[in-house]
Design an enzyme around this catalytic site. Structure first.
Site, PDB file in Angstrom:
ATOM      1  N   HIS A   1       0.178   3.646   6.813  1.00  0.00           N
ATOM      2  CA  HIS A   1      -0.200   2.204   7.311  1.00  0.00           C
ATOM      3  C   HIS A   1      -0.587   1.345   5.896  1.00  0.00           C
ATOM      4  O   HIS A   1      -1.303   1.933   5.262  1.00  0.00           O
ATOM      5  CB  HIS A   1      -1.021   2.012   8.309  1.00  0.00           C
ATOM      6  CG  HIS A   1      -2.535   2.602   8.089  1.00  0.00           C
ATOM      7  ND1 HIS A   1      -2.791   3.663   7.780  1.00  0.00           N
ATOM      8  CD2 HIS A   1      -3.520   1.675   8.020  1.00  0.00           C
ATOM      9  CE1 HIS A   1      -4.284   3.886   7.847  1.00  0.00           C
ATOM     10  NE2 HIS A   1      -4.685   2.498   7.616  1.00  0.00           N
TER      11      HIS A   1
ATOM     12  N   ARG B   1     -16.171   0.701   4.063  1.00  0.00           N
ATOM     13  CA  ARG B   1     -14.986   0.057   3.644  1.00  0.00           C
ATOM     14  C   ARG B   1     -15.293  -1.505   3.435  1.00  0.00           C
ATOM     15  O   ARG B   1     -15.762  -1.966   4.691  1.00  0.00           O
ATOM     16  CB  ARG B   1     -13.598   0.244   4.372  1.00  0.00           C
ATOM     17  CG  ARG B   1     -12.446  -0.363   3.899  1.00  0.00           C
ATOM     18  CD  ARG B   1     -11.186  -0.051   4.882  1.00  0.00           C
ATOM     19  NE  ARG B   1     -11.365  -1.011   5.973  1.00  0.00           N
ATOM     20  CZ  ARG B   1     -10.454  -0.937   6.958  1.00  0.00           C
ATOM     21  NH1 ARG B   1      -9.834  -0.015   7.047  1.00  0.00           N
ATOM     22  NH2 ARG B   1     -10.700  -1.673   7.960  1.00  0.00           N
TER      23      ARG B   1
ATOM     24  N   ASP C   1      -3.063  -1.707   5.823  1.00  0.00           N
ATOM     25  CA  ASP C   1      -4.188  -2.266   6.762  1.00  0.00           C
ATOM     26  C   ASP C   1      -3.970  -3.722   7.237  1.00  0.00           C
ATOM     27  O   ASP C   1      -3.530  -4.593   6.432  1.00  0.00           O
ATOM     28  CB  ASP C   1      -5.530  -2.314   6.006  1.00  0.00           C
ATOM     29  CG  ASP C   1      -6.400  -0.948   5.844  1.00  0.00           C
ATOM     30  OD1 ASP C   1      -5.859  -0.319   6.632  1.00  0.00           O
ATOM     31  OD2 ASP C   1      -7.085  -1.030   5.033  1.00  0.00           O
TER      32      ASP C   1
ATOM     33  N   HIS D   1      -1.524   3.831   3.198  1.00  0.00           N
ATOM     34  CA  HIS D   1      -2.349   5.035   2.868  1.00  0.00           C
ATOM     35  C   HIS D   1      -2.319   5.759   3.982  1.00  0.00           C
ATOM     36  O   HIS D   1      -1.858   5.308   5.265  1.00  0.00           O
ATOM     37  CB  HIS D   1      -3.680   4.683   2.456  1.00  0.00           C
ATOM     38  CG  HIS D   1      -4.422   3.668   3.308  1.00  0.00           C
ATOM     39  ND1 HIS D   1      -4.072   2.340   3.260  1.00  0.00           N
ATOM     40  CD2 HIS D   1      -5.197   3.814   4.102  1.00  0.00           C
ATOM     41  CE1 HIS D   1      -4.857   1.861   4.087  1.00  0.00           C
ATOM     42  NE2 HIS D   1      -5.758   2.576   4.753  1.00  0.00           N
TER      43      HIS D   1
END
Length: 296
Positions: A112, A287, A114, A272
């Site tokens: 995917h 993150r 993000d 990723h």
């Protein structure tokens, strides 16, 4: 048949740079990211390397959460996540903690990009490992500009001008009760993006469909559809073929996390996949996602 060795980085830099594959990813040495967060020259070098390699890796970065946020904010404003939320003391810093009490979910272990369910998906992310399993829990990144470049010419012609729908309701929202799912959709309506986007800084063409993509929105035209089977399942088969390109190893780099290792990636040109092979071990990541622009 052998693969040519990737040439040394053309970007002049104070860092030692070691490419990790022929197509994506480099590990940087002699770096203190806390210092980079405060130094204009060092940050400019880091940003140039990010555009070149698409994902950068660092080890032994014992930085504070404030430095983590400051580094990410060098790229632009940070965004919150509507489901996970942010650290209360550091807005924009999302805690992704997986332990025995974590609810089961399978969002990270799919290829995917993000938050493509946003009209303006993130420009990129800075991800720090707080705690890692003794083995497992790797993350894979994929060069989607390379994935587009190596598509057959006939497929490039077929997808030129196509657009696709991306949905949080069909992913994060799928497990919610009906009313909550509809409320999530009302807050974040499905976004529509080009199947092939253009990188706003490098000009690269990028294959821009992933696991948040539900369907092609403008496929059903007289040029594409003679009979119903051309659209159903024809359009779905095409989308499945396109999304499957992210799983090709030649476009990938795989990173094994250690405590205080960091990855910075360009979310516009990569996908990723967080490998969930470590249960019942604990994996804790933090993150900072950076607000991006509308794909074109």
């Amino acid at each position: 048949m052998t693969t040519a060795t990737r040439p040394p980085s053309p970007v002049p830099t104070a860092f030692r740079v070691e490419p990790l594959t022929c197509t994506i990813g480099a590990e940087l040495f002699d770096v203190d990211l806390g210092e980079v967060s405060r130094d204009d020259t060092l940050f400019a070098e880091l940003r140039a390397l990010l555009l070149e390699h698409k994902v950068l890796f660092f080890r032994d970065q014992d930085i504070t959460r404030a430095e983590h946020v400051a580094l990410a904010e060098r790229f632009g404003p940070l965004e919150d996540h509507p489901v996970v939320g942010s650290d209360p003391d550091h807005p924009g810093l999302v805690r992704i903690y997986k332990d025995l009490d974590s609810p089961p979910e399978h969002y990270e272990n799919a290829y995917h990009c993000d938050a493509t369910w946003r009209d303006n998906p993130p420009m990129g992310c800075v991800l720090r490992c707080v705690q890692t399993p003794p083995v497992g829990g790797d993350t894979i990144w994929v060069n989607m500009a390379e994935a587009y470049r190596r598509l057959p010419g006939s497929v490039k012609e077929q997808i030129a001008g196509l657009r696709a729908r991306h949905s949080i309701e069909a992913s994060f929202g799928a497990q919610l009760p009906l009313e909550q799912r509809h409320a999530l959709h009302a807050r974040y309506p499905d976004a529509e993006h080009p199947v092939v986007r253009t990188h706003p800084e490098t000009g690269e063409k990028i294959l821009f469909v992933n696991s948040f993509t539900t369907h092609l929105v403008n496929y059903h035209t007289a040029e594409n559809v003679r009979f119903g089977i051309d659209y159903a399942p024809g359009a779905g088969n095409l989308l499945q073929f396109l999304t499957s390109q992210a799983s090709i190893p030649e476009y990938q780099v795989r990173w094994r996390w250690t405590e205080n290792s960091i990855a910075i990636w360009d979310n516009r040109s990569t996908q990723h996949y967080a490998v969930q092979d470590y249960w019942p071990a604990v994996r804790k990541m933090e993150r900072a996602g950076i607000v991006g622009d509308r794909p074109f």
